[in-house]
Design a protein around this motif. Structure first.
Motif, short mmCIF file in Angstrom:
data_model
loop_
_atom_site.label_atom_id
_atom_site.label_comp_id
_atom_site.label_asym_id
_atom_site.label_seq_id
_atom_site.Cartn_x
_atom_site.Cartn_y
_atom_site.Cartn_z
N UNK A 154 -5.52 1.39 4.86
CA UNK A 154 -4.28 2.17 4.93
C UNK A 154 -4.32 3.32 3.94
N UNK A 155 -3.66 4.43 4.33
CA UNK A 155 -3.62 5.53 3.37
C UNK A 155 -2.65 5.20 2.23
N UNK A 156 -2.73 6.02 1.19
CA UNK A 156 -1.99 5.77 -0.04
C UNK A 156 -0.49 5.58 0.21
N UNK A 157 0.07 6.45 1.08
CA UNK A 157 1.52 6.41 1.32
C UNK A 157 1.96 5.10 1.95
N UNK A 158 1.19 4.65 2.95
CA UNK A 158 1.55 3.40 3.63
C UNK A 158 1.43 2.22 2.66
N UNK A 162 4.56 -0.28 1.55
CA UNK A 162 4.56 -1.75 1.62
C UNK A 162 4.85 -2.34 0.24
N UNK A 163 4.20 -1.76 -0.74
CA UNK A 163 4.39 -2.25 -2.12
C UNK A 163 5.87 -2.20 -2.51
N UNK A 164 6.52 -1.10 -2.19
CA UNK A 164 7.96 -0.95 -2.51
C UNK A 164 8.78 -2.02 -1.80
N UNK A 165 8.48 -2.24 -0.52
CA UNK A 165 9.24 -3.23 0.26
C UNK A 165 9.01 -4.64 -0.29
N UNK A 170 10.72 -9.37 -3.65
CA UNK A 170 10.50 -10.16 -4.87
C UNK A 170 11.76 -10.13 -5.74
N UNK A 171 12.40 -8.97 -5.79
CA UNK A 171 13.65 -8.83 -6.55
C UNK A 171 14.76 -9.72 -5.99
N UNK A 172 14.86 -9.75 -4.66
CA UNK A 172 15.89 -10.60 -4.01
C UNK A 172 15.62 -12.07 -4.32
#
Ligand code: GTP
Ligand code: MG
Ligand code: NA
Length: 344
Positions: A154-158, A162-165, A170-172
């Motif tokens: 996957x490219x950097x943006x994708x 995913x990492x953000x999501x 994990x926060x929830x």
């Protein structure tokens, strides 16, 4: 004789987050597509033999330290729609282990939380499948690929998205008292919830999901899964349903012992214990969903735990879904089983 039975694995989560689609991928079936309104309305069961697990896990199996002793996995599919709380609870209470499915793009939803509460109540260990990663913008799809191979393409943006999501998820989990992490960053599986990013639709991450669930079952549940095969069977009714040619039947998960065609069974009914004799034991083919089989059921003489089995017997009209099924051999066992069921 003792043996290790298949772990019973419930699949839970919010409506349309991909539970049935994930099982379809594993089974190579199309159950989800045929559901009325795209909604699961019944609880289901499917046996996945260990050979199929090995085949789907592919080279990842080398991560598995030691010999695989499990004969297979017995999956329970549950509905995610809010109307079916009792079916989710039934699935959750039966399970040795669970997979909680969360659409990674939608995050926590009401029945995600409800599912977690059910798992907490029954102290069922679980792992999390963060589904529908293929929907992330620009995601490159290679069917059935392990996640850790797929992510590198996957490219950097994708990757970042995913990492953000995942961090949001994990926060929830943290807010409700769980320490969660992406599975490959987990240090101690007894303390941290493992999150496996998957695409149920395209099979991405399914190899890791299967390796992890089987590995955890064998590592942490081996004692629980060890059963006395010859003992009388015990089970739970998933559904009571009409079957052409057999009248009222019960779909049962047998979790202990061996059920024989000649056995007398005591079944929980509406304010009573039903005592009856088995007319037929109908076993779905491996990888078939008991509520929507592709092939005819096999009539068998006996079945050992764990298994999903349809039982035909007289007098099951008043059987109650969720109740116990206890096989008895002799008068004393019969009285004890009746007492146990009436005490429920
Ligand atoms: P209920 O049992 O009704 O709660 O739903 P479910 O969790 O079983 O979800 P289901 O398998 O019915 O899938 C819901 C919809 O999401 C279907 O249209 C699936 O094709 C779609 N879907 C499931 N998994 C994926 C995925 O990984 N990627 C994409 N793009 N779509 C998916
Ligand atoms: Mg479903
Ligand atoms: Na659905």
């Amino acid at each position: 004789m003792k043996k290790i039975r298949q772990p019973i694995i419930a699949v839970l989560g919010h409506v349309d987050h991909g539970k049935t689609t994930m099982l379809d991928r594993i089974r190579n079936t199309r159950v989800a597509e045929k559901e009325a309104g795209g909604i699961t309305q019944h609880i289901g069961a499917t046996e996945v033999p260990i050979d199929v697990v090995k085949q789907l896990a592919g080279p990842l199996l080398s991560l598995w330290k030691g010999e695989i002793k499990l004969p297979g996995l017995l999956f329970i599919d549950t509905p995610g729609h809010e109307a079916f709380t009792s079916l989710r609870a039934r699935g959750g209470s039966l399970a040795d282990l669970a997979i909680l499915i969360v659409d990674v793009n939608e995050g926590f939803q009401p029945q995600t939380l409800e599912s977690i509460e059910i798992l907490r109540k029954y102290r069922t260990p679980f792992i999390v499948a963060a589904n529908k990663i293929d929907r992330i913008k620009g995601w490159k799809i290679t069917e059935n690929e392990p996640f850790l191979v797929n992510i590198k393409k996957q490219d950097q943006r994708a990757q970042q998205e995913l990492e953000t999501k995942l961090w949001e998820l994990i926060g929830k989990f943290y807010e409700i008292g769980f320490q969660a992490n992406r599975f490959d960053r987990v240090q101690d599986f007894r303390k941290e919830l493992a999150i496996i990013p998957i695409s149920a639709k395209y099979g991405i991450g399914i190899p890791e999901l299967l390796v992890l669930i089987s590995g955890l079952a064998q590592k942490y549940l081996e004692e629980k899964l060890k059963i006395e095969v010859e003992g009388p069977a015990r089970g739970t009714i998933l559904e009571v349903r009409e079957e052409i040619g057999f009248g009222t039947t019960i779909d049962v998960i047998v979790y202990d012992g061996t059920l024989k065609k000649d056995d007398m069974i005591v079944v929980g009914g509406k304010d009573k214990a039903i005592v009856t004799k088995i007319r037929a034991l109908l076993k779905p083919k491996p990888l078939d969903e008991i509520r929507d089989p592709r092939y005819r059921f096999d009539q068998v003489e006996e079945v050992s735990a764990s298994a999903g089995i349809k039982i035909a017997a007289p007098g099951l009209e008043d059987a109650l879904a969720g109740s116990p099924v206890i096989a008895v051999r002799g008068e004393e066992e019969l009285e004890r089983a009746k007492g146990e069921i009436l005490d429920q």
